[in-house]
Design a protein around this motif. Structure first.
Motif, short mmCIF file in Angstrom:
data_model
loop_
_atom_site.label_atom_id
_atom_site.label_comp_id
_atom_site.label_asym_id
_atom_site.label_seq_id
_atom_site.Cartn_x
_atom_site.Cartn_y
_atom_site.Cartn_z
N MET A 196 0.83 -1.20 0.00
CA MET A 196 0.00 0.00 0.00
C MET A 196 0.87 1.25 0.00
SD MET A 196 -2.73 1.40 2.86
CE MET A 196 -1.39 1.96 3.92
N LEU A 197 1.95 1.26 0.80
CA LEU A 197 2.85 2.42 0.83
C LEU A 197 3.49 2.64 -0.54
CD1 LEU A 197 4.67 2.05 4.28
CD2 LEU A 197 2.73 3.50 3.70
N ASN A 198 3.92 1.54 -1.18
CA ASN A 198 4.50 1.65 -2.51
C ASN A 198 3.50 2.24 -3.51
OD1 ASN A 198 6.69 0.40 -1.34
ND2 ASN A 198 6.29 -1.61 -2.26
N LEU A 199 2.28 1.76 -3.43
CA LEU A 199 1.22 2.24 -4.32
C LEU A 199 0.99 3.73 -4.13
CD1 LEU A 199 -1.36 1.96 -6.10
CD2 LEU A 199 -2.56 1.21 -4.07
N GLN A 200 0.90 4.17 -2.87
CA GLN A 200 0.64 5.58 -2.60
C GLN A 200 1.80 6.47 -3.04
OE1 GLN A 200 -0.30 5.22 1.62
NE2 GLN A 200 -2.49 5.42 1.17
N LEU A 201 3.04 6.00 -2.83
CA LEU A 201 4.20 6.76 -3.28
C LEU A 201 4.21 6.89 -4.80
CD1 LEU A 201 6.94 5.23 -0.95
CD2 LEU A 201 6.32 7.66 -1.05
#
Length: 767
Positions: free
Chosen positions: A381-386
């Motif tokens: 999820m963090l990768n997606l948001q970044l």
């Protein structure tokens, strides 16, 4: 004199005053005539003698209204004139108390409508003359200009062309009183699409328009033959183009394209016209009960469309199905039949004799599990948001809607490396290193612009402080689904094969959604990939889509409908069905009735969308339907909006069956239509159906006449399944075991035809 007697006396005095005032108006309008008082008519021998056929009557009704004309069974029927106490008047044809056929309706303001009526609505061909001098002659549907029409405005302007839901929409010509004119496409009452604007001095603009102004590619031509061509925008930073002088023109012309907006179009605003303050369908009639209803009860007040006013009728008066022609039913019979009717009594052979009252599904907690620290997909999820923040926030030139073919090239993708310490283009982060891929970034950026998605809001929804929510279980394909906290967007992981299908069909998809604003196919906002470092080198591809059920309305029922029967049931008892449960074809127990104009648009759009999917060799898609029931009792029972005439019987009211109050409010406030799109926030009526016990695999049940006011949401989803070799093998295998027409895996052409046929069985025009 007691207080009760005093109240009765005052009411009687008020009635006398209304009656005298109505008689004076009647004499002034129709001439001096002999009038029989309404309360004396029951003693008139003619009433009893001529019930079998219409006869001429002249009546002052109990509330002071006046009627003269043909009368039948205590209703206006045939040619007649009706004058309301507020000064409104209708002269024309009636059918059992409803304005039906040709007639003339006039308002106290001096406005008039002369033309065709249907169940109280201006419907058909007619001419409206406003109190301010505006005139419109053309087609009407349910009190709104809809179809071809010519309108002359009181200020001297005129428009000749297509109308939809009261606004100029389609192709048409508008000419201003100063001689300037526009010929081209319209939308919501404004110039929108391709068109040409001609000034009286001979100058002309040909090109694209949006919201009444030039927007996109266009050419401005002078009378001497010189022209300026380029991209147009009211924002000077987006305006660019080239000037081409003619042989006779002077080189080096100093001319600002913004003058077109500031000067040339400043005196050419489209006239809004007059808004009708009161609609014919809102007017009430004061009439007697039918002779079949007993004759001894008090008069009921009914609308022009034959609707009994709430609060004046008794609940038992709303349905007279238990009364025979000879009026021999007893009070006990009435109560018994009324209870049976409320319970859905149906004695047709093969159908259960007692249908339970429908209830809302049990309440459940908010859908999805919040992805917090420690969740197995937290880093993803963090990768997606970044990645989203990087893609959307990256500066890019303003893209025209006319994209080059290279923008759709499958090789058009951008890789970005995200090291934990950050880089020149990426911020530092707490996750492990990963790579981020954008597929066809220009196309998806333009799609977001086309769908009117604000970049800042888009980033905030997906990348804000609120975490995403993961749906409890993956779909049948094995894909996982994530929802943004505000429910606006849905993120779905996808296979490589699905990504290839989307990229392959992207040019056709883009042209389709650009051409048809009301398309029902899923809205795609971005296609991306996260590649995790490490020995596995795992790639996760995902698509970002609009969430169809993001609304202020609570979705009470959800259906996923394909038009096939094999395996198309949830196999859940009623007690376990929740508001978030996705029901399937064999669980469907409604048919949906849309207002005429929307139903016609629905049919057209389904044809267009299915043609696109068929051409792209797509199958296995479905129509996702969400229902919000508008009337619910405190204990959760669904409240019906009335009963339709049972199949096989003659229906006396062939007018529209939407909630009249809602429709009238929409018609009086056209701006409310902007919040209603095809498949979004749509008012409709759902008629309950029941499957015969001997036909449990019948896709569409028998209608019961039990109707519910609903707000509908629907769209075509799962449009990335190609009819590949695996689906062909599935079709061959299942065709041996089952009826080939019942399975989902069929040829795209057959799938499209079956899907369309099924939708036209469960969606009907409100009649």
């Amino acid at each position: 004199m007691s207080k009760e007697q005093s109240t009765v006396f005052r009411a009687w005095e008020a009635t006398i005053r209304k009656t005298q005032a109505a008689k004076k108006r009647a004499n002034s309008i129709f001439g001096t005539i002999s009038i029989a008082h309404a309360e004396d008519d029951n003693d008139d021998d003619n009433d009893n003698r001529n019930l079998a056929e219409p006869y001429h009557a002249e009546k002052i009704l109990p509330n002071g209204d006046y009627y003269t004309g043909q009368w039948y069974d205590n209703f206006p029927h045939g040619q007649g004139k009706y004058l309301w106490t507020d000064g409104c008047m209708y002269v024309g044809e009636w059918y059992k108390g409803k304005t039906m056929g040709r007639g003339r309706f006039s308002w106290p303001s001096g406005a008039t409508y002369e033309g065709e009526f249907k169940s109280g609505y201006m419907d058909g061909i007619g001419t409206y003359t406003g109190s301010n001098g505006d005139t419109y002659r053309g087609q009407w549907v349910m009190n709104m200009k809809h179809g071809h029409g010519l309108k002359h405005f009181s200020n001297g302007d005129w428009y000749d062309g297509e109308w939809r839901r009261g606004f100029q929409e389609g192709n048409g010509k508008y000419e201003w009183k100063n001689g300037n004119h526009y010929v081209g496409e319209w939308k919501n009452g404004l110039m929108c699409g391709k068109g040409g604007f001609m000034w009286t001095n001979g100058n002309k603009f040909d090109g694209n328009w949006e919201d009444g102004l030039p927007k996109g590619n266009g050419t401005f031509k002078w009378l001497d033959g010189s022209f300026y061509v380029g991209n147009w925008s009211k924002d000077p930073s987006e305006q660019n183009g080239t000037y081409y002088p003619s042989e006779s023109s002077v080189e080096g012309l100093e001319w600002d394209p913004q003058d077109v907006y500031k000067v040339h179009l400043s005196d050419s605003q489209v006239c809004p016209g007059e808004r009708v303050s009161l609609l014919p369908s809102q007017k009430k009639l004061a009439v007697w009960n039918s002779s079949k209803g007993g004759g001894g009860e008090k008069p009921r007040r009914m609308s022009v469309d034959g609707r009994v006013s709430v609060g004046i009728e008794r609940a038992i008066d709303r349905m007279n199905m238990w009364e025979g022609e000879d009026n021999t039913s007893t009070a006990g019979d009435r109560g018994r039949f009324s209870d049976a009717d409320l319970l859905g009594l149906n004695v047709e052979e093969g159908i259960p004799k007692m249908m339970p009252i429908m209830r809302l599904p049990k309440a459940c907690k908010r859908q999805g599990e919040t992805i917090s620290k420690g969740h197995k997909n937290y880093e993803l999820m963090l990768n997606l948001q970044l990645g989203i923040r990087h893609s959307v926030g990256r500066p890019a030139p303003s893209a025209s809607l006319d994209l080059k073919a290279s923008a759709f090239d499958p090789k058009e993708k951008v890789w970005t490396r995200f090291p934990p310490e950050g880089s020149k283009y990426t911020p530092p982060h707490q996750s492990t290193e990963f790579k981020w891929k954008d597929y066809c970034p220009v196309v998806f950026r333009t799609l977001r612009k086309l769908f009117k998605v604000d970049p800042a809001d888009y980033m905030l929804s997906i990348c804000g402080n609120d975490a995403l929510r993961e749906l409890s279980s993956p779909g049948k394909s094995g894909s996982f689904f994530y929802l943004t906290n505000d429910d606006r967007y849905m993120i779905k992981t996808m296979k490589k094969s699905e990504a290839k299908v989307l990229i392959r069909m992207l040019p056709a998809y883009y042209n389709h959604v650009r051409s048809y604003e009301n398309t029902l196919v899923t809205k795609f906002y971005g296609l991306h990939c996260v590649k995790l470092n490490g020995t596995a080198q795992k790639k996760v591809r995902f698509i970002i889509m609009g969430n169809l059920f993001c609304s202020e309305y609570t979705i009470h029922r959800r259906f996923d409908l394909k038009g096939s029967s094999l395996g198309r049931t949830t196999d859940k008892p009623e007690s376990e069905i929740e508001a978030t449960t996705i029901l399937k074809d064999l669980d469907l127990n409604f048919i949906f009735r849309l207002q005429k104009a929307w139903f016609q648009e629905f049919c057209r759009q389904v044809d267009r969308d299915c043609e696109l999917l068929e051409q792209e060799r797509i199958m296995d898609y479905s129509l996702l339907v969400g229902l919000h029931f508008r009337e619910v009792s405190p204990n959760g029972d669904l409240i019906t909006s009335g009963m339709r005439t049972p199949p096989g019987e003659t229906e006396s009211d062939d007018g529209p069956r939407l909630s009249r109050a809602d429709m009238d409010q929409l018609l009086l406030d056209p701006d409310m239509w902007s919040r209603i799109k095809l498949g979004i926030n749509m008012p409709a009526r759902a008629e309950r159906t029941v499957r015969r016990s001997d036909c449990e695999y019948l896709l569409v049940g028998e209608p019961t006449g039990e109707l519910y006011e609903v707000v509908m949401f629907f769209g075509i989803i799962d449009i990335l399944q190609d009819y590949d070799i695996s689906k062909k093998l599935e079709h061959a295998y299942k065709s041996i075991q089952y009826d080939p027409t019942s399975i989902s895996a069929v040829d795209p052409k057959q799938y499209s035809r079956r899907f369309r046929d099924f939708l036209l069985k469960i969606f009907e025009e409100e009649i």
